[in-house]
Design an enzyme around this catalytic site. Structure first.
Site, PDB file in Angstrom:
ATOM      1  N   PRO A   2      51.320 -89.649  68.808  1.00 57.85           N
ATOM      2  CA  PRO A   2      52.291 -90.105  69.782  1.00 57.85           C
ATOM      3  C   PRO A   2      51.856 -90.114  71.221  1.00 57.85           C
ATOM      4  CG  PRO A   2      52.770 -87.870  69.088  1.00 57.85           C
ATOM      5  CD  PRO A   2      51.371 -88.199  68.731  1.00 57.85           C
ATOM      6  N   GLU A   3      51.407 -91.221  71.664  1.00 62.75           N
ATOM      7  CA  GLU A   3      51.393 -91.496  73.093  1.00 62.75           C
ATOM      8  C   GLU A   3      52.649 -92.333  73.295  1.00 62.75           C
ATOM      9  OE1 GLU A   3      49.202 -91.522  75.850  1.00 62.75           O
ATOM     10  OE2 GLU A   3      47.646 -90.219  75.042  1.00 62.75           O
ATOM     11  N   HIS A  91      54.581 -82.250  54.461  1.00 62.88           N
ATOM     12  CA  HIS A  91      55.071 -82.061  55.817  1.00 62.88           C
ATOM     13  C   HIS A  91      56.270 -82.945  56.160  1.00 62.88           C
ATOM     14  CE1 HIS A  91      51.692 -79.444  56.465  1.00 62.88           C
ATOM     15  NE2 HIS A  91      50.867 -80.403  56.086  1.00 62.88           N
ATOM     16  N   ARG A 110      51.801 -80.396  62.280  1.00 64.39           N
ATOM     17  CA  ARG A 110      51.625 -79.276  63.210  1.00 64.39           C
ATOM     18  C   ARG A 110      52.940 -78.686  63.704  1.00 64.39           C
ATOM     19  NH1 ARG A 110      47.008 -80.688  67.506  1.00 64.39           N
ATOM     20  NH2 ARG A 110      47.212 -78.470  67.944  1.00 64.39           N
ATOM     21  N   ARG A 152      50.389 -82.328  96.757  1.00 63.31           N
ATOM     22  CA  ARG A 152      49.740 -81.797  95.564  1.00 63.31           C
ATOM     23  C   ARG A 152      48.227 -81.711  95.688  1.00 63.31           C
ATOM     24  NH1 ARG A 152      53.816 -82.435  91.565  1.00 63.31           N
ATOM     25  NH2 ARG A 152      52.421 -81.385  90.136  1.00 63.31           N
TER      26      ARG A 152
END
Length: 271
Positions: A2-3, A91, A110, A152
């Site tokens: 997943p991007e 899973h 995961r 920053r």
DNA sequence: ACTTCGACCTGTTGGC
DNA sequence: TGCCAACAGGTCGAAG
């Protein structure tokens, strides 16, 4: 998995199968992912119609009249449409069974992802409240990013991967966008000029949009059981190419670690 | 207000 | 070939 482009591809893939459909029941094969799966979904969701399938950053949001189901895919999660009764694999943690015989199946080896049920207004949910703008939305532009960066000192790569700055820029596309923009990933965010930010904004949007477009081809066979993407692998300039020649200048691509994530860049093209 | 780092997990890969 | 350490697309939340 997943991007942001993959999450968006997932959203587009599942939407036609689940929007305006009624939930029949929920099958929970495990209680916890990253956090406990809200137990109330077993009683609250059945009978509800999924009215909307939207996305905020990498969070997928399934809207009903009673509340919103928040789904994150973490590092290894995926969502598939399968036929009811289909055997679950190791899973496959959650099934959202629809009245029409289809099942939205959540798989995540995961278990870094999450499935949460929220009945309060969704914008104020703690996970969503402090998220930055969508990279493909109108609020993400040069002025915004430049202004945000001034205070920053963090490296630019870390900066653009910060979800409070902008959502959805994961490790792959942070690497790619910085290469395309010709900016060294190590450069301090606060010391980069406005014109360079203009280029960076363009490169981030471009690379994400391109990936979504390509994801669109994967979309068709989305319901296939063996969903191996790799569809963007061809166009990657730096990610996963440590030690290989730069596609532009042939210099050897270098790898460093930034915030326990790997960064690959061209020492000559990126300054 | 910002930065760093440990933590959460399993599956795969690369080096010896 | 086999074993084990290191690493993998994320990001929260505590601590500095």
């Amino acid at each position: 998995m997943p991007e942001l482009p993959e999450v968006e591809t997932t959203r587009r893939g599942i939407q036609p199968h689940i929007r305006k459909k009624v939930v029949r029941n929920i099958i929970l094969r495990r209680k916890n992912l990253r956090w406990p799966i809200t137990p109330a979904i077993s009683t609250d969701l059945p009978g509800e119609t999924i009215q909307s399938v939207s996305r905020r950053g990498k969070y997928l949001l399934l809207g009903t009249s009673k509340g919103t189901l928040i789904i994150h895919l973490g590092m290894s999660g995926s969502l598939r449409i399968v036929e009811a009764g289909r055997q679950a694999a190791k899973h496959d943690h959650v099934d959202i069974v629809l009245a029409n015989g289809k099942v939205l199946r959540y798989t995540d080896p995961r278990r870094f992802g999450c499935i949460l049920w929220e009945t309060e207004p969704i914008e104020s949910h703690p996970l969503l409240a402090s998220l930055g703008p969508e990279p493909l939305g109108d609020d993400f532009d040069t002025d915004y990013l430049f202004k945000k960066s001034r205070t920053r000192s963090a490296a630019i790569k870390t900066f653009i991967m910060d979800s409070r700055v902008v959502v959805g820029v994961g490790n792959i596309y942070a690497n790619e966008a910085l290469f395309l923009a010709g900016i060294s990933p190590k450069r301090s965010a606060g010391k980069i000029s406005k014109p360079r930010y203009a280029k960076l904004v363009l490169c981030i949007t471009q690379v994400l949009q391109q990936a979504i477009d390509v994801g669109g081809t994967t979309l068709r066979d989305f319901t296939d059981s063996n969903g191996e993407p790799g569809y963007f692998a061809q166009s990657l300039q730096v990610y996963g190419r440590k030690g290989k020649p730069c596609h532009v200048c042939q210099s050897t691509l270098k790898e460093i670690r930034q915030g326990q994530r790997s960064t690959v860049y061209c020492p000559k093209c990126q300054r």
